[in-house]
Every structure is written in structure tokens, then in C-alpha cells.
Design a protein around this motif. Structure first.
Motif, PDB file in Angstrom:
ATOM      1  N   SER A 635       0.940  -1.335   0.041  1.00 45.62           N
ATOM      2  CA  SER A 635      -0.151   0.060   0.017  1.00 45.62           C
ATOM      3  C   SER A 635       1.010   1.220   0.102  1.00 45.62           C
ATOM      4  O   SER A 635       2.152   1.245   0.196  1.00 45.62           O
ATOM      5  CB  SER A 635      -0.958   0.081   1.347  1.00 45.62           C
ATOM      6  OG  SER A 635      -0.197   0.241   2.459  1.00 45.62           O
ATOM      7  N   ALA A 636       0.338   2.378  -0.444  1.00 42.57           N
ATOM      8  CA  ALA A 636       0.931   3.735  -0.411  1.00 42.57           C
ATOM      9  C   ALA A 636       0.146   4.896   0.568  1.00 42.57           C
ATOM     10  O   ALA A 636      -0.915   4.703   0.603  1.00 42.57           O
ATOM     11  CB  ALA A 636       1.005   3.968  -1.709  1.00 42.57           C
ATOM     12  N   ARG A 637       0.911   5.584   1.250  1.00 37.48           N
ATOM     13  CA  ARG A 637       0.206   6.662   2.105  1.00 37.48           C
ATOM     14  C   ARG A 637       1.160   7.768   2.013  1.00 37.48           C
ATOM     15  O   ARG A 637       2.346   7.663   2.119  1.00 37.48           O
ATOM     16  CB  ARG A 637       0.162   6.063   3.604  1.00 37.48           C
ATOM     17  CG  ARG A 637      -0.784   5.243   3.942  1.00 37.48           C
ATOM     18  CD  ARG A 637      -1.037   4.918   5.424  1.00 37.48           C
ATOM     19  NE  ARG A 637      -1.121   6.266   6.200  1.00 37.48           N
ATOM     20  CZ  ARG A 637      -0.866   6.462   7.516  1.00 37.48           C
ATOM     21  NH1 ARG A 637      -0.341   5.572   8.107  1.00 37.48           N
ATOM     22  NH2 ARG A 637      -0.927   7.499   7.920  1.00 37.48           N
ATOM     23  N   GLN A 638       0.596   8.889   2.197  1.00 36.18           N
ATOM     24  CA  GLN A 638       1.373  10.241   2.435  1.00 36.18           C
ATOM     25  C   GLN A 638       1.316  10.225   3.777  1.00 36.18           C
ATOM     26  O   GLN A 638       0.544  10.408   4.808  1.00 36.18           O
ATOM     27  CB  GLN A 638       0.708  11.732   1.862  1.00 36.18           C
ATOM     28  CG  GLN A 638       0.445  11.230   0.438  1.00 36.18           C
ATOM     29  CD  GLN A 638      -0.085  12.432  -0.186  1.00 36.18           C
ATOM     30  OE1 GLN A 638      -0.354  13.313   0.262  1.00 36.18           O
ATOM     31  NE2 GLN A 638      -0.220  12.626  -1.727  1.00 36.18           N
ATOM     32  N   ILE A 639       2.998  10.462   4.415  1.00 35.50           N
ATOM     33  CA  ILE A 639       3.132  10.539   5.597  1.00 35.50           C
ATOM     34  C   ILE A 639       4.081  11.788   5.787  1.00 35.50           C
ATOM     35  O   ILE A 639       4.421  12.391   4.751  1.00 35.50           O
ATOM     36  CB  ILE A 639       3.829   9.466   6.315  1.00 35.50           C
ATOM     37  CG1 ILE A 639       5.217   9.032   5.543  1.00 35.50           C
ATOM     38  CG2 ILE A 639       2.993   8.334   6.321  1.00 35.50           C
ATOM     39  CD1 ILE A 639       5.971   7.902   6.067  1.00 35.50           C
ATOM     40  N   ALA A 648       5.001   7.506   0.825  1.00 30.92           N
ATOM     41  CA  ALA A 648       5.748   6.189   1.231  1.00 30.92           C
ATOM     42  C   ALA A 648       4.933   5.167   0.750  1.00 30.92           C
ATOM     43  O   ALA A 648       3.847   4.822   0.652  1.00 30.92           O
ATOM     44  CB  ALA A 648       5.561   6.235   2.877  1.00 30.92           C
ATOM     45  N   ILE A 649       5.703   4.044   0.242  1.00 30.90           N
ATOM     46  CA  ILE A 649       5.228   2.936  -0.381  1.00 30.90           C
ATOM     47  C   ILE A 649       5.834   1.619   0.659  1.00 30.90           C
ATOM     48  O   ILE A 649       7.009   1.408   0.651  1.00 30.90           O
ATOM     49  CB  ILE A 649       5.761   2.741  -1.783  1.00 30.90           C
ATOM     50  CG1 ILE A 649       5.494   3.817  -2.629  1.00 30.90           C
ATOM     51  CG2 ILE A 649       5.071   1.492  -2.446  1.00 30.90           C
ATOM     52  CD1 ILE A 649       5.999   3.808  -4.107  1.00 30.90           C
ATOM     53  N   TRP A 659      10.053   0.284   3.487  1.00 27.48           N
ATOM     54  CA  TRP A 659       9.466   1.205   2.930  1.00 27.48           C
ATOM     55  C   TRP A 659      10.430   2.028   1.852  1.00 27.48           C
ATOM     56  O   TRP A 659      11.391   2.155   2.063  1.00 27.48           O
ATOM     57  CB  TRP A 659       8.863   2.192   3.841  1.00 27.48           C
ATOM     58  CG  TRP A 659       7.739   1.919   4.737  1.00 27.48           C
ATOM     59  CD1 TRP A 659       6.523   2.320   4.270  1.00 27.48           C
ATOM     60  CD2 TRP A 659       7.694   1.213   5.745  1.00 27.48           C
ATOM     61  NE1 TRP A 659       5.559   1.536   5.219  1.00 27.48           N
ATOM     62  CE2 TRP A 659       6.245   0.849   6.233  1.00 27.48           C
ATOM     63  CE3 TRP A 659       8.698   0.465   6.676  1.00 27.48           C
ATOM     64  CZ2 TRP A 659       5.773   0.131   7.282  1.00 27.48           C
ATOM     65  CZ3 TRP A 659       8.382  -0.335   7.626  1.00 27.48           C
ATOM     66  CH2 TRP A 659       6.717  -0.526   8.251  1.00 27.48           C
ATOM     67  N   GLU A 660       9.716   2.353   0.699  1.00 28.46           N
ATOM     68  CA  GLU A 660      10.314   3.308  -0.088  1.00 28.46           C
ATOM     69  C   GLU A 660       9.642   4.664   0.143  1.00 28.46           C
ATOM     70  O   GLU A 660       8.484   4.808   0.344  1.00 28.46           O
ATOM     71  CB  GLU A 660      10.074   3.017  -1.671  1.00 28.46           C
ATOM     72  CG  GLU A 660      10.914   1.877  -2.141  1.00 28.46           C
ATOM     73  CD  GLU A 660      10.703   1.567  -3.592  1.00 28.46           C
ATOM     74  OE1 GLU A 660       9.940   2.468  -4.114  1.00 28.46           O
ATOM     75  OE2 GLU A 660      11.077   0.582  -3.979  1.00 28.46           O
ATOM     76  N   LEU A 661      10.739   5.634   0.446  1.00 31.25           N
ATOM     77  CA  LEU A 661      10.349   6.916   0.641  1.00 31.25           C
ATOM     78  C   LEU A 661      10.444   7.871  -0.452  1.00 31.25           C
ATOM     79  O   LEU A 661      11.573   8.368  -0.436  1.00 31.25           O
ATOM     80  CB  LEU A 661      11.168   7.384   2.315  1.00 31.25           C
ATOM     81  CG  LEU A 661      10.903   6.408   3.244  1.00 31.25           C
ATOM     82  CD1 LEU A 661      11.922   6.883   4.196  1.00 31.25           C
ATOM     83  CD2 LEU A 661       9.746   6.154   3.674  1.00 31.25           C
ATOM     84  N   HIS A 662       9.409   8.138  -1.233  1.00 29.84           N
ATOM     85  CA  HIS A 662       9.541   9.157  -2.282  1.00 29.84           C
ATOM     86  C   HIS A 662       9.314  10.671  -1.867  1.00 29.84           C
ATOM     87  O   HIS A 662       8.322  10.707  -1.250  1.00 29.84           O
ATOM     88  CB  HIS A 662       8.828   8.861  -3.435  1.00 29.84           C
ATOM     89  CG  HIS A 662       8.729   7.168  -3.810  1.00 29.84           C
ATOM     90  ND1 HIS A 662       9.023   7.205  -5.298  1.00 29.84           N
ATOM     91  CD2 HIS A 662       8.747   5.997  -3.423  1.00 29.84           C
ATOM     92  CE1 HIS A 662       9.138   5.674  -5.377  1.00 29.84           C
ATOM     93  NE2 HIS A 662       9.243   5.219  -4.431  1.00 29.84           N
TER      94      HIS A 662
END
Length: 832
Positions: A635-639, A648-649, A659-662
Motif C-alpha cells: 500500500s501507499a500513504r502520504q506521511i 511512502a510505499i 518502505w520506499e520513501l519518495h
């Protein structure tokens, strides 16, 4: 002259004539070739005509192999002798490292079916007594190649093309290209002789062509300007000398066949027999690039002044290797332009951003490659795909960031490196650093040793912080290099604690609009994710093979974030944009744009990754913000991490919790400082790409350009879980029609104590070659070598025991279950 054709080939050297021939042989009956001067008047005329098999590229080896076999058939077809002297090719080694290189190369040759023999110094001396062998370790010998007359083979291909209906027009120069939406209008000007020069006349005409191929050699920069694109093909001076007859060679020939082509790679030269004497061709340092912007109109079949001082070292080493040449005088010399590219491989395939425009430029070994280049490019044009994956030669492997200065300096480096040891862990220094993420200086200060991906600097591993830099990061090896233990420690840190990886080079696109969902559903083979979720999927070629791998994040009902391999930004973007353009009328409005340089990516992975991120996340309930309930796997969320808004993915290429932190690229340094400071409490270790590559193999994660490519379908890659056969998608029928020709597997390998596979080794079942590796490395989880590759489907069963060829020996290997490390994904899914 014809004014309407199916295909127009521009350039009458060996490459252009081969392309015209092979298009006609593939069934196109309306092909024209234009040459601005005479056939062979470019680099073809002064080429030495050697046909070296040696190449570390799987695709290029196939191309060279096809050429050598094809040239041997031309006389029967055309009645013209192509001037092919099958004398063999002896590649000598002065060091054990060079023999290691040959053994690694031999695995590529083996998988392509190229014959070779190993020879000891004594065997060399016994067979070819003119060669000094006391300081040699050995050699690899190719008995089936030799050298050819470039003009003769070009004329034979031209005659063969004419016999198949190709029209060849000389003294016509292309002065303009215009795309009409369905064909190219090509403005051509008649060239005339004037004062010894070739100049444009007042006679012009327009040719309409459905397809255009440019094979313009030294004139590639002019071609690029006419097309409005960038082509990093710029010539470099290459000189060779011809000696007077050598009495010792003349005497040898009284009772022997022609001497083989000699290559002393450690001395940086080739030598072949020529009318009783020798041709010496060196690849020396400081050979300059020429014609960076244009070829002067006064330069035709001309040469540059010879610079003997520049090749003195190579000349003296020839005398050392062939002592009888010491008293022989010089008879002739050549110093002409040979086109190069930054990596030494040609640019062969579709032009970036253009329709039905094909490039065949930058051939530094044009005679060797011409036959195969014509064959496989014709396959691409006529059939849609070639039988081998041509991505490594695709012109779009260089993006629009590439400049003339970059190309010229890298091409000079590529020339100099022709005979420098080609280590698999090689990182060439010219034009670096160029593309850097903001955290580059911080990473460098912490010991990062960088490699380049699409021009971006990316940490390969982190070495010691010696102030005097006594650790030699350039000490490469074909076995385990000096960096190996650092990569082991980094991989263990991911498995046991927490690591931080910079993945900012990832390619990133936004696709949105009313037609985005329908388009992506057709464009990719997996079902699309729900809003806030992600999936892994593939875009297929028209032949049903894998064109691109995407991680798709669904940001909204009609908005998607696509992440793909960092090395292939222009390649992926061109394919995506053209597909959208083709389907916009069917699916509705779609907007797509490349955001690669707007977003940095840090990957945090390992059992302690959640604890680290919980310590810096800004959330009403930081203890549950990263839990499975609020932030499930895939899942992906904006944090918010500190002051940085992060997309964040929850996914990890290493196969651990992570997590991948874009993040916005302009905030990267703040995020780096935040994570590295907070990480001290959790034993955070900085991790490079080499450890990550090992870890993903423990999870059987396929990599694009290795396991994934245009020569295998997703089903052959054994990825049925990412293919939704209940829906229709581009390439589905073609994929299903191919069936399963081979299958991707993971193997654990009991190899030598000081080496791991690199991903190009041959696989054997008894004495039968049954496949090849596409990736290789070391597994910290299993304490042995690991690899991925393709085998015949009947063998793709866990427990199957095979052999892998490493360092010229066969080592035990066993096919494992998919994802041998944590096959049930418990570590990735763990809650907390």
C-alpha cells in the motif's frame, strides 16, 4: 530516381548496405539506399577489416556471430568474393587477471554457441613460432574468424541487395526530414564534384518513405540536428600502420597457412598479416574525438596525420611480441575517424520521440557488426521484435541530458578502454560526477563508492573512511573484489537490522486523466490496484515479451504513479508516450509526464525499519502509523517525516520489512540527516546497490535488463501471479502463442571460495548446455553463491541439480524454490 519507397536507408557503408540487404531479404520489396559520396567512402574504406568475436554483451556477441557466418555465404549468392580470410584469432594474456577476463567472456561465447579453444604458451609457440611467449599466461583462440576486405564485403552486400530489388543511389545528400503523420518526406540534394570536393548542386527532390534508417557514420551529428534529437555517436581517431614484408613471416608462409590475427590485449593492440608484412592497430591513450559537430565538406575518403609518438609504446610492444618485426620498415599508415559511443556499443533501434525512424549509428567495430546489425534491425522493423533482446543497444539508453561534450569525452574513454580489462564491477571515471542527487556529498563523506545509472551517481557500496584514501576502490577483480566484504556486511545489516539505500535514480512517471485507467488496464498485464494500493506489472511488446516492468501506485481514481528501472528513463518514457498517443482517441484524454528528477527515493529496510521510522514520523499516533492495519504491505500513504512530506510505499526490493520513501528532491538533505541521525539508535547501516542486488536474488525478484527483457514473456519469467489472463491487454495473444520456451529459476551454487557468478554463465545438465545465468552474486542468507537464469522448462523444478561454468570449471548448482529466503513473505508482512 524513385520518389516513394517503403524504406529509405541513408548511408552506404558496410552497415547501411547490410540493412538494405536484410530488409529486402525479410520481404520488403521497395527499399532504397542513398549515399552522399561513393559506397564505402566513410570509415568503411580505411577499416582494418578485423572480425573480433570478443564482446561481453550477449546481444552484441550474437550480432558478431551472425556477421561472421553470413559473410561466408555471400560469394555463393552474389558471385563476388567478400575477401574473407578465415585465419583464426589468437587473443593472448600476459596476466592471470587477463585469463580470468577471457574465462568470463568465454561463458558468454559458450551461451551463444561461439567456438573457442584454450591455448598454453607452449602450444602457441609450437604452432606459431614467430610469437614470443615467455611472458604469456595463455590465450583464447577463435578458429572460425579472421579478417575481411571491408570494401569487398560491402560491395558483395550491395550486389546482393540489388539482386533482391534494392535501389542504390550515390551522390545524394539528405538535407531535411519531415514527418507527415504517416510517412517521412526526405529532402535530398544531388552532390557534384568541384575542385576535388563534393558540394551540393541546385538539384533537389523529395523522397517519401514509410520508414527511414540512418546509418550515417561520421556524419551522425549532422543527422541528429536534422532530426532534432541527440545521438551520442562521435568519431575518435584510430591509426594503424603497415610494415614492409617481414622475411621471417615470408619464410613461415612457405610451409604454413596465413598467420592468425594476434591480439595482445595487455599491450593494447592487434596485429595481422598483410602481404608478407604486418598491420599493427593500437588502442592507445589520448586518441582525440573528431567532428564533434560536423564533418567538413572537404573531408571525404581522407585521413588525419599520423601521430607515431602517441603509439610508440604499442609499437615497441609489437616488436617484443614478434621479434622478427624489429628490422622491418614502415610501408604505409592510416589515421582515420571511427565512430564510438559512450559505452562502445552501437545505437541500433528506434529513434527517440520519432515514428518509423531507425538509427544504426556509432559502430566502432562496424565491419564485425554490419551483417548482424542489418539482420536484427530488419527483424525489429519487419517483425516488430528480434529473436534476441536488443534493449542494450537501443538508442534511448542515453537520455536528453546527454551533451556533445559528454559524448566526445566518454567516446575517447571507450576507445582507450577497448583493451583495458573489462571487469564486471568496472566504473569508468570520465565525465563524473555529472548527475548527482542532493545527498551525494553527504554520502561521499560517509564512504560511498559510486557507480552510474543513466548518468546518475548511485552508491555501489560504502567503504572505509581513511583520510588518506589508502583503500584502493579501483582494485577490480573478476573474482571477489576489494568491495566484496563491505557488500556482505551491508546485506547482513538489511537481514538483521536496518539499512538505508538511495534509490533516487528510479524512473518515475505520472499518468492521469479520464482515459488513464482504461489505458493502463490495456497497457499492462496485471490488474490495476485500488486507490492507495500498489501492484507490480509489465508492459509487453507487440510480440508478447516483456518491454517494461512497472510498480504502479494508484493515487486517485484516474491518477497513477509509475516507477520503473533507473537505467531506462528515456527508453520507458518513449514507449509510454507513444502508446498513449496511439490510444488517446480510444480511451479519452490521458496526460503523462516524467517526474524522475522531481522525486528522490530512500529505501529503509530490515527488521528494525519500522522502529526507525516510528521515531521520526509526525502522526497523531506514531505507534500505529506504520502498523499493518493502518499501513499494510503493498500500500501507499502520504506521511510526514520531520518536515518532509513523503509518499511512502510499503515495498522492499530486498525482501525485508521496509518502505520506499519518495520525497521532494529539494528536501532530500533534510530527510537524509533526519534518518541517519535517528538511525544511530538502531544501528542503521548505509547500503549500496551491490548488496541490494544480492538480496533481491534471495527473493527471486527479477530485474529488468537481466531476467526481464524482450526475449522472454512474463510467463517464461515464471511470473503468472502478475499476469491477469481474464482481461485483454497489449501483447496478450502473442504472449500466449509463444508458450513456455524456457523458464526463469533461482539457483544456489557451490562455487569457488574466491568468486561468485556475474550473471552470464552457462548452465549444464551433464554435458548438455541447458541454459544460462542472467544474474549472479553472493547470498548472505545461505552462505554461498546465488544466481538466476533460464533453463529448459523440463528442468525448472526445485531440487534439479545442474552445473554452472565459472572460471572455466563446472560447479554444482541446485534449482531452489522461488524466493528461497522467506518464501512465505513473513518478514515483509510482519506487524508492529
Amino acid at each position: 530516381m524513385k520518389t516513394q519507397v517503403k524504406a529509405l536507408v541513408v548511408g552506404g557503408g558496410a552497415v547501411g548496405t547490410s540493412i538494405a540487404y536484410h530488409l529486402a531479404r525479410a520481404g520488403w520489396d521497395d527499399v532504397m539506399l542513398l549515399e552522399r559520396d561513393e559506397l564505402t567512402s566513410g570509415s568503411t574504406w580505411h577499416a582494418a577489416g578485423l572480425l573480433p568475436y570478443f564482446n561481453m554483451s550477449y546481444a552484441t556477441t550474437h550480432i558478431h556471430d551472425y556477421s561472421i557466418k553470413f559473410y561466408k555465404t555471400l560469394e555463393d549468392e552474389t558471385g563476388l568474393n567478400a575477401g574473407f580470410f578465415v585465419v583464426g584469432n589468437l587473443r593472448m594474456a600476459q596476466s592471470k587477471a587477463r585469463m580470468d577476463e577471457y574465462m568470463l567472456y568465454a561463458t558468454t561465447a559458450e551461451t551463444c554457441g561461439v567456438p573457442f579453444e584454450w591455448m598454453t604458451p607452449a602450444q602457441i609457440k609450437d604452432r606459431w613460432p614467430l610469437v614470443h611467449t615467455d611472458d604469456l599466461e595463455g590465450a583464447i583462440y577463435h578458429p572460425t574468424d579472421g579478417y575481411i576486405n571491408p570494401a569487398d564485403v560491402t560491395m558483395a552486400m550491395a550486389k546482393g541487395a540489388r539482386q533482391r530489388g534494392v535501389t542504390i543511389e550515390r551522390k545524394w545528400q539528405v538535407d531535411g526530414y519531415e514527418w507527415t503523420g504517416s510517412s517521412w518526406k526526405v529532402t535530398v540534394t544531388k552532390m557534384v564534384e568541384k575542385g576535388g570536393n563534393l558540394v551540393p548542386s541546385d538539384e533537389q527532390t523529395v523522397i517519401e518513405a514509410e520508414h527511414v534508417v540512418t546509418a550515417t557514420g561520421n556524419h551522425a551529428q549532422r543527422t541528429a540536428r536534422l532530426l532534432g534529437i541527440k545521438i551520442p555517436a562521435i568519431p575518435v581517431e584510430h591509426q594503424y600502420i603497415i610494415t614492409e614484408p617481414d622475411p621471417a613471416l615470408v619464410e613461415y608462409r612457405k610451409t604454413n597457412d596465413q598467420h592468425p590475427v594476434l591480439r595482445d590485449a595487455d599491450a593494447k593492440w592487434y596485429v595481422r598479416e598483410e602481404r608478407g608484412g604486418w598491420i599493427l592497430g593500437p588502442y592507445e591513450r589520448n586518441a582525440p574525438a573528431r567532428f564533434e559537430y560536423d564533418v567538413p565538406e572537404s573531408f571525404r575518403a581522407d585521413l588525419f596525420p599520423l601521430d607515431l609518438d602517441r603509439i610508440e609504446e604499442e609499437y615497441m610492444s609489437m616488436i617484443h611480441r614478434i621479434p622478427s618485426s624489429e628490422t622491418v620498415g614502415l610501408k604505409d599508415d592510416y589515421n582515420g575517424p571511427i565512430c564510438y559511443t559512450p559505452d562502445g556499443n552501437p545505437l541500433l533501434g528506434p529513434a527517440p520521440g520519432l515514428r518509423n525512424m531507425w538509427l544504426a549509428e556509432g559502430f566502432s567495430f562496424g565491419i564485425t557488426a554490419a551483417g548482424g546489425a542489418g539482420k536484427y534491425l530488419a527483424d525489429l522493423m519487419v517483425e516488430g521484435e528480434a529473436e534476441i533482446d536488443m534493449a542494450s543497444l537501443d538508442p534511448k539508453r542515453y537520455g536528453s541530458w546527454m551533451t556533445t561534450e559528454y559524448a566526445a569525452r566518454k567516446n575517447e574513454e571507450a576507445y582507450e578502454h577497448v583493451y583495458i580489462l573489462h571487469h564486471p564491477d568496472e566504473e569508468r571515471p570520465a565525465c563524473r560526477p555529472l548527475r548527482t542527487a542532493p545527498a551525494y556529498d553527504r554520502q561521499k563523506a560517509l564512504g560511498a563508492q559510486f557507480g552510474t545509472v543513466n548518468g546518475f551517481e548511485r552508491p555501489n557500496y560504502y567503504g572505509p573512511l581513511d583520510a588518506d584514501e589508502t583503500f584502493d576502490h579501483d582494485a577490480r577483480s573478476f573474482r571477489r573484489g576489494g568491495w566484496w566484504q563491505y557488500a556482505v556486511d551491508e546485506a547482513k545489516a538489511i537481514r538483521e537490522g536496518v539499512g538505508l539505500i538511495d534509490a533516487s535514480a528510479f524512473t518515475k512517471h505520472i499518468v492521469e486523466g479520464p482515459g488513464a485507467t482504461a489505458f493502463l488496464d490495456w497497457f499492462t498485464c496485471n490488474r490495476l490496484p485500488k486507490v492507495g494500493r500498489i501492484n507490480l506489472t509489465y508492459a509487453l511488446t507487440g510480440a508478447g515479451t516483456t518491454r517494461t516492468e512497472y510498480t504502479i501506485v494508484r493515487l486517485a481514481e484516474d491518477k497513477y504513479y509509475l516507477v520503473s528501472a533507473g537505467a531506462w528513463t528515456a527508453y520507458d518514457s518513449d514507449f509510454l508516450m507513444k502508446a498513449i498517443e496511439d490510444k488517446r482517441g480510444e480511451f479519452g484524454w490521458i496526460s503523462a509526464y516524467d517526474v524522475t528528477t522531481q522525486w528522490g527515493v530512500f529505501a529503509v529496510a530490515g527488521p528494525k525499519s519500522r522502529d526507525l521510522l516510528k521515531s521520526v514520523i509526525k502522526d497523531a499516533d506514531p505507534d500505529t502509523a506504520l502498523s499493518n492495519k493502518r499501513f499494510p504491505w503493498l500500500s501507499a500513504r502520504q506521511i510526514e517525516l520531520g518536515m518532509v512530506p513523503v509518499n511512502a510505499i510499503r515495498v522492499a526490493y530486498t525482501g525485508e520489512l521496509g518502505w520506499e520513501l519518495h520525497h521532494p528532491i529539494e528536501m532530500q538533505n533534510h530527510l537524509w540527516d533526519l534518518l541517519t541521525k535517528a538511525g544511530e539508535e538502531f544501528g542503521l547501516k548505509l547500503v549500496g546497490a551491490r548488496a541490494q542486488n544480492w538480496l533481491r536474488q534471495e527473493k527471486s525478484y527479477r530485474a529488468f535488463g537481466n531476467e526481464l527483457g524482450r526475449d522472454a514473456t512474463p510467463l517464461e519469467a515464471d511470473l503468472p501471479r502478475f499476469v491477469d489472463l481474464s482481461k485483454d491487454f497489449h501483447g496478450k495473444a502473442e504472449m500466449e502463442a509463444k508458450g513456455i520456451r524456457s523458464k526463469c529459476v533461482t539457483l544456489l551454487i557451490d562455487g569457488p571460495d574466491d568468486a561468485d557468478p556475474w550473471g552470464r554463465e552457462a548452465l549444464y545438465d551433464g554435458d548438455t548446455r541447458v541454459g544460462r545465468l542472467t544474474s549472479g552474486g553472493y547470498s548472505v542468507a545461505f552462505g554461498k553463491s546465488i544466481g538466476m537464469g533460464y533453463v529448459t522448462p523440463d528442468l525448472a523444478v526445485p531440487g534439479t541439480k545442474l552445473k554452472v561454468r565459472m572460471l572455466n570449471e563446472l560447479w554444482d548448482a541446485e534449482i531452489t524454490e522461488d524466493s528461497p529466503y522467506d518464501p512465505e513473505n513473513r518478514t515483509i508482512r510482519q506487524d508492529g
